[in-house]
Design a protein around this motif. Sequence first.
Motif, PDB file in Angstrom:
ATOM      1  N   SER A 113       5.104  13.634 -11.581  1.00  0.00           N
ATOM      2  CA  SER A 113       3.767  13.571 -12.550  1.00  0.00           C
ATOM      3  C   SER A 113       3.194  12.208 -12.629  1.00  0.00           C
ATOM      4  CB  SER A 113       4.018  14.383 -14.024  1.00  0.00           C
ATOM      5  OG  SER A 113       4.603  15.537 -13.740  1.00  0.00           O
ATOM      6  N   ASP A 114       1.801  12.303 -12.314  1.00  0.00           N
ATOM      7  CA  ASP A 114       1.152  10.850 -12.471  1.00  0.00           C
ATOM      8  C   ASP A 114       0.898  10.775 -13.913  1.00  0.00           C
ATOM      9  OD1 ASP A 114       0.980  10.619 -10.026  1.00  0.00           O
ATOM     10  OD2 ASP A 114      -1.232  11.192  -9.607  1.00  0.00           O
ATOM     11  N   VAL A 115       1.516   9.736 -14.495  1.00  0.00           N
ATOM     12  CA  VAL A 115       1.325   9.339 -15.993  1.00  0.00           C
ATOM     13  C   VAL A 115       0.333   8.361 -16.124  1.00  0.00           C
ATOM     14  CG1 VAL A 115       3.540  10.041 -16.624  1.00  0.00           C
ATOM     15  CG2 VAL A 115       3.439   7.851 -16.069  1.00  0.00           C
ATOM     16  N   THR A 129       0.949  -1.309   0.075  1.00  0.00           N
ATOM     17  CA  THR A 129      -0.033  -0.059   0.003  1.00  0.00           C
ATOM     18  C   THR A 129       0.948   1.118   0.041  1.00  0.00           C
ATOM     19  OG1 THR A 129      -2.119   0.999   0.808  1.00  0.00           O
ATOM     20  CG2 THR A 129      -0.190   0.231   2.489  1.00  0.00           C
ATOM     21  N   GLY A 130       0.206   2.508  -0.506  1.00  0.00           N
ATOM     22  CA  GLY A 130       1.237   3.778  -0.389  1.00  0.00           C
ATOM     23  C   GLY A 130       1.961   3.644  -1.546  1.00  0.00           C
ATOM     24  N   THR A 131       3.181   4.365  -1.354  1.00  0.00           N
ATOM     25  CA  THR A 131       3.992   4.102  -2.603  1.00  0.00           C
ATOM     26  C   THR A 131       4.749   2.848  -2.244  1.00  0.00           C
ATOM     27  OG1 THR A 131       4.414   6.447  -2.823  1.00  0.00           O
ATOM     28  CG2 THR A 131       6.213   5.190  -3.686  1.00  0.00           C
ATOM     29  N   PHE A 132       4.789   1.603  -2.872  1.00  0.00           N
ATOM     30  CA  PHE A 132       5.232   0.565  -2.646  1.00  0.00           C
ATOM     31  C   PHE A 132       6.449   0.361  -3.451  1.00  0.00           C
ATOM     32  CE2 PHE A 132       1.817  -0.107  -5.695  1.00  0.00           C
ATOM     33  CZ  PHE A 132       2.607  -0.986  -6.893  1.00  0.00           C
ATOM     34  N   LYS A 133       6.991   0.918  -4.398  1.00  0.00           N
ATOM     35  CA  LYS A 133       8.341   0.860  -5.014  1.00  0.00           C
ATOM     36  C   LYS A 133       8.782   2.268  -5.625  1.00  0.00           C
ATOM     37  CE  LYS A 133      11.639  -1.738  -6.267  1.00  0.00           C
ATOM     38  NZ  LYS A 133      12.490  -2.445  -5.446  1.00  0.00           N
ATOM     39  N   THR A 134       9.966   2.604  -5.306  1.00  0.00           N
ATOM     40  CA  THR A 134      10.585   3.883  -6.018  1.00  0.00           C
ATOM     41  C   THR A 134      11.665   3.286  -6.740  1.00  0.00           C
ATOM     42  OG1 THR A 134       9.779   5.260  -4.469  1.00  0.00           O
ATOM     43  CG2 THR A 134      11.370   5.929  -5.627  1.00  0.00           C
ATOM     44  N   LEU A 170       5.477   3.696  -7.805  1.00  0.00           N
ATOM     45  CA  LEU A 170       4.526   3.001  -8.230  1.00  0.00           C
ATOM     46  C   LEU A 170       3.679   2.911  -6.651  1.00  0.00           C
ATOM     47  CD1 LEU A 170       6.257  -0.360  -9.645  1.00  0.00           C
ATOM     48  CD2 LEU A 170       5.377   1.635 -10.771  1.00  0.00           C
ATOM     49  N   LYS A 171       2.354   3.137  -6.693  1.00  0.00           N
ATOM     50  CA  LYS A 171       1.732   3.256  -5.503  1.00  0.00           C
ATOM     51  C   LYS A 171       0.250   3.020  -5.780  1.00  0.00           C
ATOM     52  CE  LYS A 171       1.692   8.400  -6.860  1.00  0.00           C
ATOM     53  NZ  LYS A 171       2.271   9.602  -6.370  1.00  0.00           N
ATOM     54  N   VAL A 178       1.005   5.219 -11.450  1.00  0.00           N
ATOM     55  CA  VAL A 178       2.524   5.251 -11.840  1.00  0.00           C
ATOM     56  C   VAL A 178       3.059   6.761 -11.825  1.00  0.00           C
ATOM     57  CG1 VAL A 178       4.318   4.566 -13.613  1.00  0.00           C
ATOM     58  CG2 VAL A 178       2.300   3.072 -13.018  1.00  0.00           C
ATOM     59  N   THR A 179       3.872   7.313 -11.303  1.00  0.00           N
ATOM     60  CA  THR A 179       4.538   8.701 -11.164  1.00  0.00           C
ATOM     61  C   THR A 179       5.713   8.724 -11.771  1.00  0.00           C
ATOM     62  OG1 THR A 179       2.976   9.175  -9.425  1.00  0.00           O
ATOM     63  CG2 THR A 179       4.717  10.710  -9.746  1.00  0.00           C
TER      64      THR A 179
END
Length: 122
Positions: A66-68, A30-35, A104-105, A61-62
């Motif tokens: 910016s959210d793409v 949950t939340g931002t699960f991968k940067t 990825l969130k 996906v940011t």
Amino acid sequence: MTIKLSSKGGSGVFVASKSYPVEIITAGATGTFKTLTPPTGKRIKVTILNSQGTPTSLTTVTVGGSDVVTSVILAGGISGVTNQWVITQGVNFIIGNIDEAVELKTNVATTQNIVLMYQEGV
């Protein structure tokens, strides 16, 4: 669901310098699960992003802040179902610009494992 084609995709041909093995992000993320943060002067290309099994929770996906891709359900394979989306071999991909992180969130816990594969390059 929003899938935005933007200037965040970098320019020119992406040349991979390193490929990472498949990563499984376990259900319940949950939340931002991968940067994914590229080394200085490099870009990130997400080559696989899908659910392992049945479709899972809304995902955003940011790239570079910016959210793409926003609020899509990750499908388990190529899907023609409304609001389901997948990156799999040859179908969709996301490339950040030089020095841009890819995040990825999700706002709700994922119900399935997520499959991720990516590369870094120029």
